[in-house]
Motif scaffolding. Structure first.
Motif, PDB file in Angstrom:
ATOM      1  N   UNK A 118       0.825  -1.205   0.000  1.00 36.58           N
ATOM      2  CA  UNK A 118       0.000   0.000   0.000  1.00 36.58           C
ATOM      3  C   UNK A 118       0.860   1.256   0.000  1.00 36.58           C
ATOM      4  N   UNK A 119       2.145   1.071   0.282  1.00 36.66           N
ATOM      5  CA  UNK A 119       3.063   2.207   0.336  1.00 36.66           C
ATOM      6  C   UNK A 119       3.588   2.549  -1.058  1.00 36.66           C
ATOM      7  N   UNK A 120       3.906   3.806  -1.232  1.00 35.63           N
ATOM      8  CA  UNK A 120       4.561   4.216  -2.476  1.00 35.63           C
ATOM      9  C   UNK A 120       6.042   3.868  -2.378  1.00 35.63           C
ATOM     10  N   UNK A 121       6.577   3.218  -3.386  1.00 33.21           N
ATOM     11  CA  UNK A 121       8.001   2.882  -3.347  1.00 33.21           C
ATOM     12  C   UNK A 121       8.798   3.890  -4.165  1.00 33.21           C
ATOM     13  N   UNK A 122       9.946   4.255  -3.629  1.00 33.72           N
ATOM     14  CA  UNK A 122      10.832   5.250  -4.238  1.00 33.72           C
ATOM     15  C   UNK A 122      12.028   4.506  -4.830  1.00 33.72           C
ATOM     16  N   UNK A 123      12.152   4.541  -6.153  1.00 34.59           N
ATOM     17  CA  UNK A 123      13.137   3.712  -6.842  1.00 34.59           C
ATOM     18  C   UNK A 123      13.976   4.553  -7.795  1.00 34.59           C
ATOM     19  N   UNK A 124      15.304   4.455  -7.657  1.00 35.71           N
ATOM     20  CA  UNK A 124      16.235   4.997  -8.645  1.00 35.71           C
ATOM     21  C   UNK A 124      16.661   3.873  -9.572  1.00 35.71           C
ATOM     22  N   UNK A 125      16.361   3.997 -10.858  1.00 34.04           N
ATOM     23  CA  UNK A 125      16.913   3.090 -11.860  1.00 34.04           C
ATOM     24  C   UNK A 125      18.222   3.704 -12.326  1.00 34.04           C
ATOM     25  N   UNK A 126      19.324   3.217 -11.786  1.00 33.33           N
ATOM     26  CA  UNK A 126      20.628   3.837 -12.003  1.00 33.33           C
ATOM     27  C   UNK A 126      21.325   3.173 -13.189  1.00 33.33           C
ATOM     28  N   UNK A 127      21.493   3.933 -14.269  1.00 32.86           N
ATOM     29  CA  UNK A 127      22.139   3.412 -15.471  1.00 32.86           C
ATOM     30  C   UNK A 127      23.634   3.722 -15.393  1.00 32.86           C
ATOM     31  N   UNK A 128      24.444   2.696 -15.151  1.00 32.63           N
ATOM     32  CA  UNK A 128      25.879   2.917 -14.969  1.00 32.63           C
ATOM     33  C   UNK A 128      26.627   2.943 -16.296  1.00 32.63           C
ATOM     34  N   UNK A 129      25.972   2.516 -17.381  1.00 33.48           N
ATOM     35  CA  UNK A 129      26.522   2.689 -18.722  1.00 33.48           C
ATOM     36  C   UNK A 129      25.846   3.880 -19.387  1.00 33.48           C
ATOM     37  N   UNK A 130      26.422   4.327 -20.498  1.00 31.64           N
ATOM     38  CA  UNK A 130      25.917   5.531 -21.140  1.00 31.64           C
ATOM     39  C   UNK A 130      24.703   5.277 -22.024  1.00 31.64           C
ATOM     40  N   UNK A 131      24.410   4.026 -22.326  1.00 30.62           N
ATOM     41  CA  UNK A 131      23.155   3.638 -22.965  1.00 30.62           C
ATOM     42  C   UNK A 131      22.770   2.282 -22.400  1.00 30.62           C
ATOM     43  N   UNK A 132      21.616   1.789 -22.784  1.00 30.42           N
ATOM     44  CA  UNK A 132      21.077   0.600 -22.125  1.00 30.42           C
ATOM     45  C   UNK A 132      21.948  -0.628 -22.347  1.00 30.42           C
ATOM     46  N   UNK A 133      22.361  -1.250 -21.249  1.00 29.55           N
ATOM     47  CA  UNK A 133      23.087  -2.516 -21.298  1.00 29.55           C
ATOM     48  C   UNK A 133      22.073  -3.655 -21.466  1.00 29.55           C
ATOM     49  N   UNK A 134      22.533  -4.898 -21.686  1.00 30.47           N
ATOM     50  CA  UNK A 134      21.600  -5.980 -22.051  1.00 30.47           C
ATOM     51  C   UNK A 134      20.416  -6.181 -21.119  1.00 30.47           C
ATOM     52  N   UNK A 135      20.603  -6.086 -19.803  1.00 34.01           N
ATOM     53  CA  UNK A 135      19.466  -6.345 -18.904  1.00 34.01           C
ATOM     54  C   UNK A 135      18.366  -5.310 -19.094  1.00 34.01           C
ATOM     55  N   UNK A 136      18.759  -4.046 -19.335  1.00 36.14           N
ATOM     56  CA  UNK A 136      17.761  -2.996 -19.552  1.00 36.14           C
ATOM     57  C   UNK A 136      17.122  -3.133 -20.936  1.00 36.14           C
ATOM     58  N   UNK A 137      17.911  -3.542 -21.937  1.00 36.75           N
ATOM     59  CA  UNK A 137      17.350  -3.746 -23.274  1.00 36.75           C
ATOM     60  C   UNK A 137      16.322  -4.871 -23.264  1.00 36.75           C
ATOM     61  N   UNK A 138      16.642  -5.953 -22.546  1.00 32.03           N
ATOM     62  CA  UNK A 138      15.701  -7.053 -22.453  1.00 32.03           C
ATOM     63  C   UNK A 138      14.411  -6.606 -21.773  1.00 32.03           C
ATOM     64  N   UNK A 139      14.555  -5.832 -20.702  1.00 33.18           N
ATOM     65  CA  UNK A 139      13.390  -5.312 -19.991  1.00 33.18           C
ATOM     66  C   UNK A 139      12.553  -4.400 -20.886  1.00 33.18           C
ATOM     67  N   UNK A 140      13.224  -3.540 -21.639  1.00 30.32           N
ATOM     68  CA  UNK A 140      12.522  -2.622 -22.538  1.00 30.32           C
ATOM     69  C   UNK A 140      11.712  -3.386 -23.583  1.00 30.32           C
ATOM     70  N   UNK A 141      12.270  -4.485 -24.074  1.00 35.10           N
ATOM     71  CA  UNK A 141      11.561  -5.293 -25.063  1.00 35.10           C
ATOM     72  C   UNK A 141      10.308  -5.917 -24.466  1.00 35.10           C
ATOM     73  N   UNK A 142      10.413  -6.364 -23.211  1.00 39.93           N
ATOM     74  CA  UNK A 142       9.285  -7.011 -22.551  1.00 39.93           C
ATOM     75  C   UNK A 142       8.255  -6.007 -22.046  1.00 39.93           C
ATOM     76  N   UNK A 143       8.727  -4.820 -21.667  1.00 43.95           N
ATOM     77  CA  UNK A 143       7.848  -3.814 -21.074  1.00 43.95           C
ATOM     78  C   UNK A 143       8.333  -2.420 -21.464  1.00 43.95           C
TER      79      UNK A 143
END
Length: 388
Positions: A118-143
């Protein structure tokens, strides 16, 4: 001060693990309580084993590693849902709402949490590379809308070749360049992949005037040599990012620095990863332009001599370092006669610019304090209305 900050790392690369440890340590110094989780701990055991197999295959053949990024997949098929459920129950029980995420794989788990709390969650999606690395690309494809409920925090500007945040590795200023030994550190990132072995053979066969610190990835790679000034550094090959120590904490990799022929006695560092102690004393690092290599380079003021990148995200990393005068492609540097003067200019650029770039943990702390004050103010207004 407030609640625990949960930092969600991944062992698919040390560049998604070590920064999490550094952030946790710095936030602790600033007065916040932190907790680290590693994604492999919510994977099925056979999938962990598969990750180890892939590491070996990618190390032996860089083309296989590059091809792996083009293979589609859904990491949710690798989840141990009993482990996920146990973690979610713990987070709900403790009221965890603040997260820093270094791998896109964790967003699937955070979405489950968001649906159940029921609580609002505060999340930083921290991109340590200058563009999307594979895990983020896979996530982007799925969602494609995965970031809708979260805050995206890129370390590098998404459109311009410049940095937005830095992450210090230790609390010390860079070693003055003129005081450094004439040494190069050469490595293939946390997984030991890329073309660094080919360049190592060139450096060993060339009268370039540098001693070498070589990162080895198995004990068999440390062999007797008559080459003066040659040292090896190696993380314990049996250690894994998802291991915890006796107290239940995630640690930096146990490591050893050795000349050939000496016994391997690994020690676990506390302040930072062991390789950084050599990087900050070196004239340059020869490596592919991964997130960890860039972090070490900027923090220490040590130029990066860049090898072939691992994917499009590392290709853009290289462009940023070259554009800002922080690094140079290996072949260009070789054509310049392995110039020390050129490296000195790159180091000057790094050291003079690093303090102008905002420190991420400090900025996070500022946001945390502001949000805590806002929450306290809202509680007071609510209480006043209730009394009225």
């Amino acid at each position: 001060m407030g609640q625990k900050i949960t930092i969600l790392c991944s062992g698919f690369g040390l560049g998604f693990y070590i920064p999490g440890l550094l952030i946790a340590r710095r936030l602790q110094q600033l007065g916040l309580e932190t907790c680290i989780e590693v994604f492999e701990n919510v994977m099925e055991e056979d999938k962990q084993f598969k990750t180890d197999q892939n590491r070996q295959a990618y190390r032996e053949n860089f083309a296989v590693a590059l091809a792996s990024q083009r293979i589609p997949g859904d990491i949710r098929q690798s989840l141990n849902f009993a482990a996920v459920e146990s973690l979610l129950v713990q987070w709900l029980k403790e009221g965890r709402t603040r997260f820093i995420v270094l791998s896109g794989h964790w967003v699937h788990v955070l979405n489950m949490l968001r649906e159940r709390t029921k609580d609002e969650i505060d999340v930083d999606l921290l991109y340590v590379d200058s563009s999307l690395s594979p895990s983020w690309k896979q996530l982007l494809k799925l969602n494609p809308n995965y970031a809708s409920f979260y805050r995206e925090v890129p370390m590098y500007h998404p459109n311009r070749l410049e940095m937005m945040y830095r992450l210090n590795v230790d609390d010390k200023p860079p070693v003055p360049y003129k005081e450094r030994a004439s040494r190069l550190v050469i490595h293939g990132g946390g997984w030991g992949i890329g073309t660094f072995r080919e360049k190592l053979r060139q450096l060993l066969d060339t009268e370039h005037g540098y001693d070498l610190d070589i990162v080895a990835y198995t004990e068999e790679e440390v062999f007797p040599s008559n080459t003066p000034g040659l040292r090896y550094i190696m993380n314990d090959p049996h250690w894994r990012t998802w291991f915890r120590d006796e107290s239940g904490m995630h640690t930096f990799p146990p490591y050893v620095v050795t000349d050939s022929g000496k016994p391997f006695v690994y020690k676990t560092p506390f302040e930072h990863h062991g390789l950084y102690g050599l990087v900050r004393q070196a004239m340059a690092v020869v490596s592919k332009p991964g997130a960890g290599a860039l972090m070490d380079s900027l923090a220490s003021g040590t130029p990066l001599i860049m090898l072939e990148p691992f994917g499009e995200h590392e290709k853009r990393n290289a462009s940023i370092w070259e554009e800002n005068g922080f690094g140079i492609p290996y072949n260009v540097w070789a054509e310049q006669g392995y110039s020390k003067n050129l490296l000195a200019q790159l180091a000057h650029n790094l050291i003079s610019r690093r303090e102008q770039i905002q420190d991420y943990p400090t900025e996070y702390m500022s946001r945390f304090i502001h949000s805590e004050k806002e929450a306290l103010h809202a509680d007071r207004i609510h209480n006043n209305h209730a009394k009225a």
